[in-house]
Design a protein around this motif. Structure first.
Motif, PDB file in Angstrom:
ATOM      1  N   GLU A   1       0.831  -1.203   0.000  1.00  0.00           N
ATOM      2  CA  GLU A   1       0.000   0.000   0.000  1.00  0.00           C
ATOM      3  C   GLU A   1       0.864   1.251   0.000  1.00  0.00           C
TER       4      GLU A   1
ATOM      5  N   ASN B   1      -1.750   3.377  -7.114  1.00  0.00           N
ATOM      6  CA  ASN B   1      -0.955   2.191  -7.412  1.00  0.00           C
ATOM      7  C   ASN B   1      -1.074   1.873  -8.890  1.00  0.00           C
TER       8      ASN B   1
ATOM      9  N   GLN C   1      -3.171  -1.106  -9.787  1.00  0.00           N
ATOM     10  CA  GLN C   1      -4.537  -1.148  -9.291  1.00  0.00           C
ATOM     11  C   GLN C   1      -5.526  -1.063 -10.440  1.00  0.00           C
TER      12      GLN C   1
ATOM     13  N   ALA D   1      -3.705  -4.945  -4.499  1.00  0.00           N
ATOM     14  CA  ALA D   1      -4.172  -3.553  -4.416  1.00  0.00           C
ATOM     15  C   ALA D   1      -5.678  -3.442  -4.577  1.00  0.00           C
TER      16      ALA D   1
END
Length: 411
Positions: free
Chosen positions: A193, A199, A202, A332
């Motif tokens: 994280e 991210n 993600q 994620a």
């Protein structure tokens, strides 16, 4: 050794969190209600609205909670949620009017949504290969909390009939504050994280919401939500109407709470060994069988076997479904996936009592309601056959390597 110690410390804090946000903030309402209703001078109809308010707060924010956790970081989201729950619990201990109580009950639902799913996602990100075990330990807090509430609330009310229920809410809020402190100082975001920064790996929420594997798990979780809340609300009344003594019915409910404490961790370990799919098929099949027993045999023996089997599988179903929701998404994306399937569960809990109440009133009594739950669980059993084990759970895997983790992330 260090990793094992960390797992246990995180799981214990997770268990305490579950005690506060699920047992104290949501499930204990039924225990406190008789004393609280008299203290606030509210009707049963108003009391029902208060219970629905908590569910509405949870349902309306659960999706947003997962999205916030994925962008803001699980720890900060959990701290926000548990703080809201603690505020709501403290407010209830000092509330003297219905509108005030309404607001604090709404806070409990909202706070739970911002706490529970992000915390589970955080645990899974830290311990991806033992997710069944850590989720099982965490969910066992619900049974422990209900057991504590069932002992504490009647005791305090016997000591002081007027404010015993207020003292109970106050004690719950102090425990909530303790969990806030423990989370602040001992819980950390997983290395994957990076709050405040998107991210690169993600996925978009839309991709996750369209993932057929996630949708299938969501449907299973929704069915569990319907059947769990219906059984919890109406089984006591069903037993009494069938001629079971109030004392024995209460003992069966206590037994249910005790056995359910161990159900989650045990099934979590089993699923980590034999796979999520096989474990889900077993627990869903046993749960459907147990729900049918009172329909066929509304007797002392029937209800006893029903309670024993259900208490050994119900918390396990929560554990397995929650773990399955994150088996096929990137690390994620876990908070979003988990909050998404929990939305199905929340919807199930929202509509279950209404459907069951209609069946009980107009279509054959408690038997029809429990038959409806059995049919729902059989549909859920069919859906469990479509669940696939994650790559991490295949027996052929004997060594975890960076290359293997990369393949899992991209699968």
């Amino acid at each position: 050794m260090e990793s094992n110690k960390k797992l246990w410390s995180y799981a214990i804090i997770g268990m305490l969190t579950t005690i506060v946000v699920l047992a104290f903030a949501r499930l204990s309402y039924g225990v406190i209600l008789p004393f609280m209703r008299e203290g606030l001078h509210i009707t049963y109809k108003q009391a029902g609205y208060l219970g629905t308010t908590t569910s509405l707060g949870y349902l309306s924010t659960i999706i947003f909670a997962g999205i916030l956790a994925s962008k803001w970081g699980s720890k900060r989201t959990v701290l926000l949620g548990i703080s809201l729950v603690t505020l709501g619990l403290a407010g209830l201990s000092f509330s003297f009017s219905y509108p005030e109580t309404f607001i604090f009950m709404l806070l409990l639902g909202i706070g739970t949504s911002f706490t529970y799913t992000p915390f589970i996602s955080l645990l899974v990100a830290w311990f991806p290969h033992r997710k069944g075990f850590v989720i099982g330990l965490t969910t066992s807090g619900a049974g422990i909390g209900i057991l504590l509430a069932g002992i504490l609330v009647p005791y305090l009310s016997r000591i002081n009939e007027e404010i015993g229920w207020r003292i109970a809410w106050g004690i719950f809020s102090v425990i909530g504050l303790l969990v806030v402190v423990l989370t602040l100082f001992f819980i950390k975001n997983p290395p994957a994280e990076n709050p405040g920064k998107q991210n690169r790996q993600q996925s978009s929420a839309k991709e996750i919401y369209k993932n057929p594997k996630v949708i299938n798990v969501g449907l299973i979780y929704g069915i569990i939500g319907i059947t769990y809340i219906v059984q919890m609300i109406f089984v006591m009344s069903y037993m009494i109407e069938s001629g079971i003594s109030v004392k024995y019915a209460g003992q069966l409910m206590a037994l249910n709470g005790i056995l359910s404490i161990f159900s989650g961790p045990i099934w979590g370990v089993i699923s980590d060994k034999i796979g999520r799919r096989t474990s889900l098929i077993l627990t869903m099949g046993l749960t459907a069988f147990s729900m049918l027993l009172p329909v066929l045999f509304p007797t002392l023996i029937g209800f006893t076997i029903h309670t024993v089997i259900l208490s050994c599988t119900s918390t396990g179903l929560f554990t397995l479904t929650q773990a399955s929701s994150m088996d096929h998404v990137k690390p994620a994306d876990m908070p979003v996936a988990f909050s998404y399937v929990t939305f199905y569960f929340a919807v199930g809990q929202f509509i279950g009592p209404t459907i069951a109440g209609w069946l009980i009133e107009d279509w054959g009594g408690f038997t029809s309601a429990f038959l409806f739950c059995t049919i729902c669980l059989l549909v859920g059993l069919a859906l469990t056959f479509k669940v696939k084990n994650s790559v991490q759970q295949t027996p052929a895997v004997t060594k975890v390597t960076p290359e293997f983790n990369e393949r899992v992330t991209q699968s």
